[in-house]
Design an enzyme around this catalytic site. Structure first.
Site, PDB file in Angstrom:
ATOM      1  N   ALA A 162      19.224  -9.018  18.245  1.00 39.11           N
ATOM      2  CA  ALA A 162      17.896  -8.671  18.794  1.00 39.11           C
ATOM      3  C   ALA A 162      18.027  -7.374  19.575  1.00 39.11           C
ATOM      4  CB  ALA A 162      17.394  -9.801  19.681  1.00 39.11           C
ATOM      5  N   VAL A 163      18.242  -6.282  18.824  1.00 37.65           N
ATOM      6  CA  VAL A 163      18.543  -4.984  19.464  1.00 37.65           C
ATOM      7  C   VAL A 163      17.413  -3.966  19.230  1.00 37.65           C
ATOM      8  CG1 VAL A 163      21.045  -5.291  19.429  1.00 37.65           C
ATOM      9  CG2 VAL A 163      19.903  -4.289  17.430  1.00 37.65           C
ATOM     10  N   GLY A 164      16.201  -4.453  19.086  1.00 39.96           N
ATOM     11  CA  GLY A 164      15.062  -3.560  18.915  1.00 39.96           C
ATOM     12  C   GLY A 164      14.497  -3.620  17.507  1.00 39.96           C
ATOM     13  N   ARG A 165      13.425  -2.855  17.293  1.00 42.82           N
ATOM     14  CA  ARG A 165      12.773  -2.831  15.982  1.00 42.82           C
ATOM     15  C   ARG A 165      12.549  -1.395  15.548  1.00 42.82           C
ATOM     16  NH1 ARG A 165      10.536  -7.470  14.212  1.00 42.82           N
ATOM     17  NH2 ARG A 165       8.599  -6.542  13.439  1.00 42.82           N
ATOM     18  N   HIS A 211      -9.051 -20.738  46.641  1.00 42.22           N
ATOM     19  CA  HIS A 211      -7.920 -21.483  47.205  1.00 42.22           C
ATOM     20  C   HIS A 211      -7.952 -22.908  46.686  1.00 42.22           C
ATOM     21  CE1 HIS A 211      -4.910 -22.802  50.054  1.00 42.22           C
ATOM     22  NE2 HIS A 211      -5.698 -23.837  50.331  1.00 42.22           N
ATOM     23  N   GLY A 243       0.826  -1.210   0.000  1.00 41.98           N
ATOM     24  CA  GLY A 243       0.000   0.000   0.000  1.00 41.98           C
ATOM     25  C   GLY A 243       0.859   1.258   0.000  1.00 41.98           C
ATOM     26  N   GLY A 301      21.731  -8.323  22.654  1.00 42.19           N
ATOM     27  CA  GLY A 301      20.529  -7.695  23.196  1.00 42.19           C
ATOM     28  C   GLY A 301      19.802  -8.595  24.179  1.00 42.19           C
TER      29      GLY A 301
HETATM   30  P1  FAD Z   1       2.914  -5.650  12.495  1.00 42.06           P
HETATM   31  O1  FAD Z   1       2.426  -6.768  13.309  1.00 42.06           O
HETATM   32  O2  FAD Z   1       4.342  -5.469  12.280  1.00 42.06           O
HETATM   33  O3  FAD Z   1       2.096  -5.648  11.161  1.00 42.06           O
HETATM   34  C1  FAD Z   1       2.354  -4.745  10.129  1.00 42.06           C
HETATM   35  C2  FAD Z   1       1.848  -5.345   8.828  1.00 42.06           C
HETATM   36  O4  FAD Z   1       1.871  -4.328   7.836  1.00 42.06           O
HETATM   37  C3  FAD Z   1       2.735  -6.471   8.297  1.00 42.06           C
HETATM   38  O5  FAD Z   1       1.925  -7.533   7.849  1.00 42.06           O
HETATM   39  C4  FAD Z   1       3.484  -5.822   7.136  1.00 42.06           C
HETATM   40  O6  FAD Z   1       3.847  -6.756   6.117  1.00 42.06           O
HETATM   41  C5  FAD Z   1       2.411  -4.860   6.637  1.00 42.06           C
HETATM   42  N1  FAD Z   1       2.933  -3.734   5.851  1.00 42.06           N
HETATM   43  C6  FAD Z   1       3.979  -2.931   6.131  1.00 42.06           C
HETATM   44  N2  FAD Z   1       4.109  -1.962   5.198  1.00 42.06           N
HETATM   45  C7  FAD Z   1       3.112  -2.182   4.303  1.00 42.06           C
HETATM   46  C8  FAD Z   1       2.705  -1.523   3.124  1.00 42.06           C
HETATM   47  N3  FAD Z   1       3.306  -0.423   2.679  1.00 42.06           N
HETATM   48  N4  FAD Z   1       1.644  -2.049   2.442  1.00 42.06           N
HETATM   49  C9  FAD Z   1       0.998  -3.144   2.877  1.00 42.06           C
HETATM   50  N5  FAD Z   1       1.336  -3.792   4.010  1.00 42.06           N
HETATM   51  C10 FAD Z   1       2.371  -3.315   4.711  1.00 42.06           C
HETATM   52  N6  FAD Z   1       4.323  -8.353  21.357  1.00 42.06           N
HETATM   53  C11 FAD Z   1       3.541  -8.735  22.400  1.00 42.06           C
HETATM   54  O7  FAD Z   1       2.673  -7.966  22.831  1.00 42.06           O
HETATM   55  N7  FAD Z   1       3.670  -9.964  22.979  1.00 42.06           N
HETATM   56  C12 FAD Z   1       4.599 -10.855  22.554  1.00 42.06           C
HETATM   57  O8  FAD Z   1       4.700 -11.953  23.102  1.00 42.06           O
HETATM   58  C13 FAD Z   1       5.439 -10.484  21.473  1.00 42.06           C
HETATM   59  N8  FAD Z   1       6.374 -11.324  21.002  1.00 42.06           N
HETATM   60  C14 FAD Z   1       7.139 -10.967  19.932  1.00 42.06           C
HETATM   61  C15 FAD Z   1       8.097 -11.868  19.482  1.00 42.06           C
HETATM   62  C16 FAD Z   1       8.909 -11.534  18.407  1.00 42.06           C
HETATM   63  C17 FAD Z   1       9.940 -12.515  17.916  1.00 42.06           C
HETATM   64  C18 FAD Z   1       8.716 -10.282  17.747  1.00 42.06           C
HETATM   65  C19 FAD Z   1       9.547  -9.914  16.549  1.00 42.06           C
HETATM   66  C20 FAD Z   1       7.779  -9.379  18.194  1.00 42.06           C
HETATM   67  C21 FAD Z   1       6.983  -9.716  19.306  1.00 42.06           C
HETATM   68  N9  FAD Z   1       6.034  -8.831  19.811  1.00 42.06           N
HETATM   69  C22 FAD Z   1       5.260  -9.209  20.888  1.00 42.06           C
HETATM   70  C23 FAD Z   1       5.813  -7.498  19.221  1.00 42.06           C
HETATM   71  C24 FAD Z   1       4.571  -7.537  18.315  1.00 42.06           C
HETATM   72  O9  FAD Z   1       4.756  -8.505  17.319  1.00 42.06           O
HETATM   73  C25 FAD Z   1       4.363  -6.166  17.687  1.00 42.06           C
HETATM   74  O10 FAD Z   1       4.278  -5.178  18.693  1.00 42.06           O
HETATM   75  C26 FAD Z   1       3.058  -6.149  16.878  1.00 42.06           C
HETATM   76  O11 FAD Z   1       3.086  -7.123  15.865  1.00 42.06           O
HETATM   77  C27 FAD Z   1       2.846  -4.771  16.264  1.00 42.06           C
HETATM   78  O12 FAD Z   1       1.652  -4.788  15.531  1.00 42.06           O
HETATM   79  P2  FAD Z   1       1.395  -3.806  14.296  1.00 42.06           P
HETATM   80  O13 FAD Z   1       0.013  -4.112  13.848  1.00 42.06           O
HETATM   81  O14 FAD Z   1       1.730  -2.430  14.694  1.00 42.06           O
HETATM   82  O15 FAD Z   1       2.447  -4.218  13.192  1.00 42.06           O
HETATM   83  P1  NAD Z   2      14.196  -4.546  23.117  1.00 42.07           P
HETATM   84  O1  NAD Z   2      14.158  -3.094  22.941  1.00 42.07           O
HETATM   85  O2  NAD Z   2      13.223  -5.217  24.032  1.00 42.07           O
HETATM   86  O3  NAD Z   2      15.653  -4.996  23.595  1.00 42.07           O
HETATM   87  C1  NAD Z   2      16.804  -4.731  22.858  1.00 42.07           C
HETATM   88  C2  NAD Z   2      17.979  -4.779  23.802  1.00 42.07           C
HETATM   89  O4  NAD Z   2      19.158  -4.705  23.026  1.00 42.07           O
HETATM   90  C3  NAD Z   2      18.005  -3.620  24.784  1.00 42.07           C
HETATM   91  O5  NAD Z   2      18.157  -4.109  26.090  1.00 42.07           O
HETATM   92  C4  NAD Z   2      19.190  -2.785  24.316  1.00 42.07           C
HETATM   93  O6  NAD Z   2      19.846  -2.138  25.381  1.00 42.07           O
HETATM   94  C5  NAD Z   2      20.069  -3.843  23.679  1.00 42.07           C
HETATM   95  N1  NAD Z   2      20.990  -3.320  22.666  1.00 42.07           N
HETATM   96  C6  NAD Z   2      20.744  -2.382  21.713  1.00 42.07           C
HETATM   97  N2  NAD Z   2      21.845  -2.205  20.937  1.00 42.07           N
HETATM   98  C7  NAD Z   2      22.790  -3.058  21.413  1.00 42.07           C
HETATM   99  C8  NAD Z   2      24.121  -3.352  21.027  1.00 42.07           C
HETATM  100  N3  NAD Z   2      24.690  -2.755  19.982  1.00 42.07           N
HETATM  101  N4  NAD Z   2      24.801  -4.274  21.725  1.00 42.07           N
HETATM  102  C9  NAD Z   2      24.212  -4.919  22.778  1.00 42.07           C
HETATM  103  N5  NAD Z   2      22.961  -4.678  23.184  1.00 42.07           N
HETATM  104  C10 NAD Z   2      22.234  -3.771  22.509  1.00 42.07           C
HETATM  105  O7  NAD Z   2      14.086  -5.149  21.640  1.00 42.07           O
HETATM  106  P2  NAD Z   2      13.903  -6.629  21.128  1.00 42.07           P
HETATM  107  O8  NAD Z   2      14.185  -7.620  22.195  1.00 42.07           O
HETATM  108  O9  NAD Z   2      14.651  -6.689  19.851  1.00 42.07           O
HETATM  109  O10 NAD Z   2      12.361  -6.645  20.817  1.00 42.07           O
HETATM  110  C11 NAD Z   2      11.804  -5.748  19.835  1.00 42.07           C
HETATM  111  C12 NAD Z   2      10.436  -5.297  20.235  1.00 42.07           C
HETATM  112  O11 NAD Z   2       9.533  -6.400  20.185  1.00 42.07           O
HETATM  113  C13 NAD Z   2      10.415  -4.746  21.641  1.00 42.07           C
HETATM  114  O12 NAD Z   2       9.931  -3.435  21.611  1.00 42.07           O
HETATM  115  C14 NAD Z   2       9.500  -5.638  22.421  1.00 42.07           C
HETATM  116  O13 NAD Z   2       8.580  -4.887  23.197  1.00 42.07           O
HETATM  117  C15 NAD Z   2       8.755  -6.446  21.354  1.00 42.07           C
HETATM  118  N6  NAD Z   2       8.663  -7.811  21.873  1.00 42.07           N
HETATM  119  C16 NAD Z   2       7.814  -8.031  22.901  1.00 42.07           C
HETATM  120  C17 NAD Z   2       7.740  -9.289  23.451  1.00 42.07           C
HETATM  121  C18 NAD Z   2       6.806  -9.510  24.586  1.00 42.07           C
HETATM  122  O14 NAD Z   2       5.949  -8.670  24.812  1.00 42.07           O
HETATM  123  N7  NAD Z   2       6.934 -10.607  25.320  1.00 42.07           N
HETATM  124  C19 NAD Z   2       8.525 -10.324  22.965  1.00 42.07           C
HETATM  125  C20 NAD Z   2       9.400 -10.046  21.923  1.00 42.07           C
HETATM  126  C21 NAD Z   2       9.455  -8.784  21.375  1.00 42.07           C
END
Ligand code: FAD
Ligand code: NAD
Length: 472
Positions: free
Chosen positions: A276-279, A451, A121, A187
């Site tokens: 795994a250093v964030g998104r 309980h 999109g 991370g």
């Molecule tokens: P997304 O889920 O990222 O969805 C975005 C969608 O938009 C995707 O399908 C993408 O392909 C589509 N898109 C992007 N650009 C376009 C475009 N231009 N046109 C059409 N489609 C497009 N969060 C939790 O709360 N609990 C958890 O346990 C948890 N575990 C996680 C584990 C991992 C390994 C990862 C990576 C993330 C985890 N998260 C968890 C984070 C969670 O997945 C995200 O916060 C959540 O998916 C965000 O939802 P969203 O709808 O904003 O985006």
């Molecule tokens: P995060 O932000 O949770 O953790 C990334 C970690 O990497 C931080 O502690 C940061 O200090 C560290 N870091 C960053 N740069 C670094 C470097 N150069 N060297 C060493 N450490 C470094 O990010 P994530 O674990 O990648 O997860 C991404 C997102 O997905 C998060 O925002 C999280 O909320 C979401 N997520 C949520 C769940 C859940 O809710 N259970 C599970 C997975 C992912």
């Protein structure tokens, strides 16, 4: 008349929930999404269902069964011989769960008469969305409102470029077809700890390098310290204050990781490395700024408190706007925005967004930590209860951890609840509800809990705020 009342871009937990709520409210809705599943077909559900929350929990459950049988079956008198893990079967189970759920979103779309537009999109006007579909076929649709829910993608590091072989991101780490003998993780956030736990339980020697000096910096210190100690005991070798400097690949595919910590330069050789250093927000192909949507310096779409962008009829929700990158936060924003588009006055309470890290045991919290309250000069009281004193936790054989309830000293209003322990992800819901209703520790203390349950530990911690804990 426009083709649609609302076009949602992105079908993750933000976008698909927004689309369903829009349709429920009588708005003619389409949802554009470009995710392609492992079978090469368009798949709904975004990151969460395809490569995030759901597949990671499937692997956490499989690996927990294996670990538990190895370490604790004998405590129950259960004998086994030749225990082994078939990674291919474990991965096939995970894929089946993902497929069932992603197809389920397709059924929900049909039920709610939402048009699914597979493809990329792009905003080509404030009321026009271009969809680039199969074979680069381009369609343009007009709409009254647009909801951007394009999510986020893994942050990359130049010092550790992902090659999807030796160095992988979270998606690669969910798909290993065998247990790496040695695994490095950059991370110690949610992903590092959850996926590090999966492969550690299955036999990898896991080393996690975390740049920050504090473990789980956002969590309550006592909870983070307890979790750190337990995860180390389980075998996760977590190094804090460790900054990655470089990686080198050998011809056999092993990775030499060089990092700096307080004692100087260190190195580590691993079979696989997870970054795994964030998104980071996913806005590259949206063309958003061209139509007036503003993007801040960190790349997130700028929105007001109701998730409206700089263009009045365009909203943005979920990971693409920043804040907690959590699926439930994205979904609730989707509901709020859909209802506001339909003329309702919905609000969202960001103070009560729960956080969960699915280690074993789990870490969960809602509201403020003791450290945050101290820094803000707010007087508080704390009630704490250890799972070791819970009959149900003893029966389970899981007595690690505690619940901490923090209440404002003057009003007794609950300001935060912090848990490290079995089923923390489920237990936290009671705390979220109590806080949502602006409840006091006394309210929780006066609530009858069945309980024997783990929830009694919440009751006891609430009693503890006023020094009335019964069982500890
Ligand atoms: P997304 O889920 O990222 O969805 C975005 C969608 O938009 C995707 O399908 C993408 O392909 C589509 N898109 C992007 N650009 C376009 C475009 N231009 N046109 C059409 N489609 C497009 N969060 C939790 O709360 N609990 C958890 O346990 C948890 N575990 C996680 C584990 C991992 C390994 C990862 C990576 C993330 C985890 N998260 C968890 C984070 C969670 O997945 C995200 O916060 C959540 O998916 C965000 O939802 P969203 O709808 O904003 O985006
Ligand atoms: P995060 O932000 O949770 O953790 C990334 C970690 O990497 C931080 O502690 C940061 O200090 C560290 N870091 C960053 N740069 C670094 C470097 N150069 N060297 C060493 N450490 C470094 O990010 P994530 O674990 O990648 O997860 C991404 C997102 O997905 C998060 O925002 C999280 O909320 C979401 N997520 C949520 C769940 C859940 O809710 N259970 C599970 C997975 C992912």
């Amino acid at each position: 008349m426009a083709d649609y009342n609302v076009i949602v871009i992105g079908a993750g937990p933000g976008g698909y929930v927004a689309a369903i709520r829009c349709a429920q409210l009588g708005l003619k809705t389409a949802c554009v999404d470009n995710w392609v599943g492992t079978d090469g077909k368009s798949a709904l559900g975004g990151t969460c269902l395809n490569v995030g929350c759901i597949p990671s929990k499937a692997l956490l459950d499989s690996s927990h069964h294996y670990y538990h049988l190895q370490k604790h079956a004998a405590d129950h008198g259960i004998q086994h011989q030749g225990l082994s893990i078939d990674v291919a079967i474990m991965q096939a189970r995970k894929e089946k769960i993902v497929k069932t759920l992603t197809q389920g979103i397709g059924s929900l779309f049909k039920k709610n008469k939402i048009t699914h537009l597979p493809g990329l999109g792009r905003l080509v006007g404030t009321t026009e969305v271009e969809v680039i579909g199969d074979g680069n076929k381009v369609d343009i649709f007009t709409t009254d409102y647009i909801i951007i829910a394009t999510g986020a993608v893994p942050t990359t590091l130049t010092a550790a470029p992902v090659d999807n072989q030796s160095i992988v991101d979270s998606t690669g780490a969910l798909a290993f077809n065998q247990v790496p003998k040695t695994l490095g993780v950059i991370g110690a956030g949610a992903i590092g700890l959850e996926l590090g736990s999966v492969w550690n339980r299955l036999g990898s020697k896991v080393t996690i390098l975390e740049a920050l000096p504090d473990f789980l910096a956002l969590a309550d210190r006592k909870i983070a310290d307890a979790a750190f100690k337990e995860l180390k005991k389980q075998g996760l070798d977590i190094h804090l204050g460790a900054t990655l400097t470089s990686t080198t690949l050998s011809s056999e595919g092993t990775v030499t990781v060089t990092y700096q910590d307080k004692t100087g330069e260190q190195s580590l050789v691993v079979d696989k490395l997870i970054v795994a250093v964030g998104r980071k927000p996913n806005t590259d192909s949206l063309n958003a700024t061209a139509v007036g949507v503003k993007i801040n310096q960190r790349g997130f779409i700028e929105v007001n408190e109701h998730r409206q962008t700089a263009v009045a009829n365009i909203y943005a929700i979920g990971d693409v706007i920043g804040g907690p990158m959590l699926a439930h936060k994205a979904s609730e924003e989707g509901v709020m925005v859909a209802e506001r588009i339909a003329g309702q006055h919905s609000e969202m309470s960001y103070q009560t967004v729960p956080w969960v890290i699915y280690t074993y045991p789990e870490v969960a919290w809602v509201g403020q930590t003791e450290e945050q309250l101290k820094a803000a000069g707010i007087e508080y009281k704390i009630g704490q209860f250890p799972f070791a004193a819970s009959g149900r936790a003893r029966a389970h054989g899981d007595t690690n951890g505690m619940i901490r309830v923090i209440a404002e000293a003057k009003t007794d209003r609950i300001l935060g609840v912090h848990i490290f322990g079995i089923s923390a992800s489920e237990l936290i819901a009671e705390a979220v509800l109590a806080m949502e209703f602006e409840g006091s520790a006394e309210d929780l203390a006066r609530t009858i809990h069945a309980h024997p349950t783990l929830a009694e530990a919440m009751h006891e911690a609430a009693l503890g705020v006023d020094g009335r804990t019964i069982h500890a």
